[in-house]
Design a protein around this motif. Structure first.
Motif, PDB file in Angstrom:
ATOM      1  N   VAL A 163      11.799   2.393  -9.280  1.00  0.00           N
ATOM      2  CA  VAL A 163      10.625   1.584  -8.779  1.00  0.00           C
ATOM      3  C   VAL A 163      10.803   1.612  -6.909  1.00  0.00           C
ATOM      4  O   VAL A 163      11.679   1.646  -6.529  1.00  0.00           O
ATOM      5  CB  VAL A 163      10.907   0.220  -9.168  1.00  0.00           C
ATOM      6  CG1 VAL A 163       9.698  -0.979  -8.485  1.00  0.00           C
ATOM      7  CG2 VAL A 163      11.005  -0.063 -10.686  1.00  0.00           C
ATOM      8  N   VAL A 164       9.500   1.686  -6.454  1.00  0.00           N
ATOM      9  CA  VAL A 164       9.360   1.529  -4.954  1.00  0.00           C
ATOM     10  C   VAL A 164       8.247   0.527  -4.850  1.00  0.00           C
ATOM     11  O   VAL A 164       7.158   0.693  -5.298  1.00  0.00           O
ATOM     12  CB  VAL A 164       8.966   2.986  -4.421  1.00  0.00           C
ATOM     13  CG1 VAL A 164       8.638   3.080  -2.921  1.00  0.00           C
ATOM     14  CG2 VAL A 164       9.981   4.178  -4.804  1.00  0.00           C
ATOM     15  N   GLN A 165       8.543  -0.406  -3.979  1.00  0.00           N
ATOM     16  CA  GLN A 165       7.536  -1.135  -3.451  1.00  0.00           C
ATOM     17  C   GLN A 165       7.444  -1.138  -2.095  1.00  0.00           C
ATOM     18  O   GLN A 165       8.350  -1.499  -1.224  1.00  0.00           O
ATOM     19  CB  GLN A 165       7.988  -2.830  -3.807  1.00  0.00           C
ATOM     20  CG  GLN A 165       8.080  -2.957  -5.314  1.00  0.00           C
ATOM     21  CD  GLN A 165       9.004  -4.383  -5.508  1.00  0.00           C
ATOM     22  OE1 GLN A 165       9.431  -4.677  -4.749  1.00  0.00           O
ATOM     23  NE2 GLN A 165       8.416  -5.122  -6.406  1.00  0.00           N
ATOM     24  N   ASP A 166       6.296  -0.832  -1.429  1.00  0.00           N
ATOM     25  CA  ASP A 166       5.818  -0.403  -0.239  1.00  0.00           C
ATOM     26  C   ASP A 166       4.988  -1.497   0.431  1.00  0.00           C
ATOM     27  O   ASP A 166       3.998  -1.817  -0.204  1.00  0.00           O
ATOM     28  CB  ASP A 166       5.295   0.853   0.243  1.00  0.00           C
ATOM     29  CG  ASP A 166       6.218   2.047   0.198  1.00  0.00           C
ATOM     30  OD1 ASP A 166       7.501   1.779   0.249  1.00  0.00           O
ATOM     31  OD2 ASP A 166       5.949   3.181  -0.259  1.00  0.00           O
ATOM     32  N   PHE A 167       5.549  -2.574   1.254  1.00  0.00           N
ATOM     33  CA  PHE A 167       4.861  -3.647   1.775  1.00  0.00           C
ATOM     34  C   PHE A 167       4.445  -3.183   3.114  1.00  0.00           C
ATOM     35  O   PHE A 167       4.861  -2.565   4.085  1.00  0.00           O
ATOM     36  CB  PHE A 167       5.771  -4.809   1.798  1.00  0.00           C
ATOM     37  CG  PHE A 167       6.554  -4.952   0.826  1.00  0.00           C
ATOM     38  CD1 PHE A 167       6.039  -6.176  -0.118  1.00  0.00           C
ATOM     39  CD2 PHE A 167       7.750  -4.588   0.319  1.00  0.00           C
ATOM     40  CE1 PHE A 167       6.817  -6.566  -1.307  1.00  0.00           C
ATOM     41  CE2 PHE A 167       8.520  -4.889  -0.980  1.00  0.00           C
ATOM     42  CZ  PHE A 167       7.907  -5.969  -1.520  1.00  0.00           C
ATOM     43  N   GLY A 168       3.291  -3.801   3.647  1.00  0.00           N
ATOM     44  CA  GLY A 168       2.696  -3.713   5.131  1.00  0.00           C
ATOM     45  C   GLY A 168       1.778  -4.894   5.380  1.00  0.00           C
ATOM     46  O   GLY A 168       1.409  -5.832   4.388  1.00  0.00           O
ATOM     47  N   HIS A 169       1.670  -5.212   6.689  1.00  0.00           N
ATOM     48  CA  HIS A 169       0.658  -6.014   7.330  1.00  0.00           C
ATOM     49  C   HIS A 169      -0.321  -5.287   7.924  1.00  0.00           C
ATOM     50  O   HIS A 169      -0.311  -4.448   8.715  1.00  0.00           O
ATOM     51  CB  HIS A 169       1.549  -6.792   8.179  1.00  0.00           C
ATOM     52  CG  HIS A 169       0.465  -7.896   8.915  1.00  0.00           C
ATOM     53  ND1 HIS A 169      -0.044  -7.905  10.272  1.00  0.00           N
ATOM     54  CD2 HIS A 169      -0.395  -8.820   8.402  1.00  0.00           C
ATOM     55  CE1 HIS A 169      -0.914  -9.034  10.389  1.00  0.00           C
ATOM     56  NE2 HIS A 169      -1.264  -9.428   9.339  1.00  0.00           N
ATOM     57  N   SER A 170      -1.483  -5.422   7.182  1.00  0.00           N
ATOM     58  CA  SER A 170      -2.757  -4.557   7.534  1.00  0.00           C
ATOM     59  C   SER A 170      -3.564  -5.422   8.412  1.00  0.00           C
ATOM     60  O   SER A 170      -3.949  -6.792   8.240  1.00  0.00           O
ATOM     61  CB  SER A 170      -3.634  -4.168   6.461  1.00  0.00           C
ATOM     62  OG  SER A 170      -4.654  -3.505   6.738  1.00  0.00           O
ATOM     63  N   LEU A 171      -3.918  -4.868   9.691  1.00  0.00           N
ATOM     64  CA  LEU A 171      -4.686  -5.537  10.732  1.00  0.00           C
ATOM     65  C   LEU A 171      -6.162  -4.994  10.321  1.00  0.00           C
ATOM     66  O   LEU A 171      -6.500  -3.827   9.919  1.00  0.00           O
ATOM     67  CB  LEU A 171      -4.439  -5.064  11.890  1.00  0.00           C
ATOM     68  CG  LEU A 171      -3.128  -5.721  12.515  1.00  0.00           C
ATOM     69  CD1 LEU A 171      -2.736  -4.975  13.474  1.00  0.00           C
ATOM     70  CD2 LEU A 171      -2.849  -7.077  12.542  1.00  0.00           C
ATOM     71  N   PRO A 172      -7.435  -5.812  10.632  1.00  0.00           N
ATOM     72  CA  PRO A 172      -8.498  -5.404  10.323  1.00  0.00           C
ATOM     73  C   PRO A 172      -8.958  -4.370  11.587  1.00  0.00           C
ATOM     74  O   PRO A 172      -8.356  -4.130  12.583  1.00  0.00           O
ATOM     75  CB  PRO A 172      -9.429  -6.704  11.124  1.00  0.00           C
ATOM     76  CG  PRO A 172      -8.507  -7.730  11.018  1.00  0.00           C
ATOM     77  CD  PRO A 172      -7.177  -7.208  11.039  1.00  0.00           C
ATOM     78  N   GLU A 173      -9.954  -3.289  11.144  1.00  0.00           N
ATOM     79  CA  GLU A 173     -10.217  -2.216  11.764  1.00  0.00           C
ATOM     80  C   GLU A 173     -11.399  -2.702  13.026  1.00  0.00           C
ATOM     81  O   GLU A 173     -12.188  -3.393  12.532  1.00  0.00           O
ATOM     82  CB  GLU A 173     -10.620  -1.007  11.064  1.00  0.00           C
ATOM     83  CG  GLU A 173      -9.634  -0.334  10.046  1.00  0.00           C
ATOM     84  CD  GLU A 173     -10.196   0.865   9.628  1.00  0.00           C
ATOM     85  OE1 GLU A 173     -11.321   1.560  10.196  1.00  0.00           O
ATOM     86  OE2 GLU A 173      -9.766   1.248   8.440  1.00  0.00           O
ATOM     87  N   VAL A 174     -11.062  -2.453  14.228  1.00  0.00           N
ATOM     88  CA  VAL A 174     -12.247  -2.843  15.162  1.00  0.00           C
ATOM     89  C   VAL A 174     -12.426  -1.751  16.106  1.00  0.00           C
ATOM     90  O   VAL A 174     -11.611  -0.924  16.296  1.00  0.00           O
ATOM     91  CB  VAL A 174     -11.553  -4.187  16.088  1.00  0.00           C
ATOM     92  CG1 VAL A 174     -11.302  -5.343  15.068  1.00  0.00           C
ATOM     93  CG2 VAL A 174     -10.207  -3.696  16.642  1.00  0.00           C
ATOM     94  N   SER A 175     -13.480  -1.870  16.806  1.00  0.00           N
ATOM     95  CA  SER A 175     -13.991  -0.525  17.604  1.00  0.00           C
ATOM     96  C   SER A 175     -13.126  -0.719  19.050  1.00  0.00           C
ATOM     97  O   SER A 175     -12.609  -1.582  19.215  1.00  0.00           O
ATOM     98  CB  SER A 175     -15.559  -0.677  17.787  1.00  0.00           C
ATOM     99  OG  SER A 175     -15.635  -2.079  18.833  1.00  0.00           O
TER     100      SER A 175
END
Length: 285
Positions: A163-175
């Motif tokens: 088992v592999v669990q990859d976590f992240g905090h994703s930010l909104p894409e902005v120009s």
């Protein structure tokens, strides 16, 4: 700057035996582990969904926001789970394998400012989740309220599940324009707090080219920025939250003799920042 928040801890369990927990970084010795003969990847999508549901149930009880399943992170997690299953060994990185951030960058376009990973081997998804929750560093990843996305890979090796669990905090894409506006707003707030007039914003084509050159060269100390520093007070920096100004910029913002500012920002992925970062240049005069 990308904040790398990665808990490197391993959970190993076999049958009904108590969980064995070891905390260690990946080692070059991991490459000496034998590859399982004739092993073919068998991704267990049902087990992956079970682990997602179990994780989100635990987060709901803890008052943490639910994790969103990301296909790109799932591919990265599956690739690493397959390597572990073939080598019949747990590790966060084997010799010759990409690091966690590089794996994420290869398969996902998300703008991540920090990430983490759990790895485990067990007989069922329920047992794997239970043992991960019993291990403090793994539990911390599972319940970390700052994470909002996850990729899960489960690969069979006989009766066992890797088992592999990859976590992240994703930010909104902005120009770039929106990014620069957020930086300017920070400048305005700081000038107002210091009782100073708002700086006049002056677009500068040379600065924009210099910031792009920083990203291309993957470094702040470029010839283009050096040349600008001969005429202006220059600040350059990287941050996934570019509205947070570095100390050098704060000093210049508070200088009553400074009247004008030019701002340029560019988001780019580089070898130093595989999941991306904002490259920023400021000219004060």
């Amino acid at each position: 700057m990308l904040r790398a928040l990665i808990t490197v801890a391993l959970v190993l369990s076999t049958g009904a035996m108590p969980a064995q927990v070891a905390v260690k970084p990946a080692s070059a010795k991991d490459s000496d582990r034998p590859v399982v003969a004739n092993a073919q990847p068998s991704y267990d999508t049902e087990a992956e969904q079970q682990l997602l549901q179990l994780a989100n149930q635990a987060r709901a009880r803890a008052g943490a926001p639910l994790l969103h399943f990301d296909e790109g992170l799932t591919i990265a997690a599956r690739m690493h789970a397959d390597v572990m299953a073939r080598r019949d060994h747990l590790s966060h990185q084997f010799e010759g394998e990409l690091s966690l951030h590089h794996r994420m960058a290869e398969f996902s376009s998300l703008h991540l400012d920090h990430a983490g990973e759990n790895v485990a081997v067990d007989l069922t998804p329920e047992q794997a989740h239970q043992r991960l929750m019993q291990s403090p560093p793994h539990r911390e990843n599972l319940l970390d309220a700052s994470y909002n996305v996850i990729g899960i890979g489960v690969v069979h090796n006989g009766a066992r599940l890797f088992v592999v669990q990859d976590f992240g905090h994703s930010l909104p894409e902005v120009s770039s324009g929106e990014t620069e506006e957020s930086i300017v707003n920070s400048l305005i707030r700081q000038r107002h707090a210091a009782g100073l007039p708002v700086l006049a914003q002056k677009p500068d084509a040379a600065l924009r080219q210099a910031v792009c050159a920083m990203a291309q060269e993957d470094r702040l100390a470029t010839r283009a920025m050096h040349d600008l520093a001969q005429r202006y007070s220059v600040v350059s920096y990287t941050n996934m939250h570019p509205e947070i100004l570095p100390q050098a910029a704060n000093r210049l913002v508070g200088d009553r003799h400074v009247k004008n500012v030019s701002v340029s920002a560019c988001y780019a992925r580089t070898a130093t920042y595989p999941t991306g970062v904002y490259w920023v240049g400021l000219l004060f005069y």
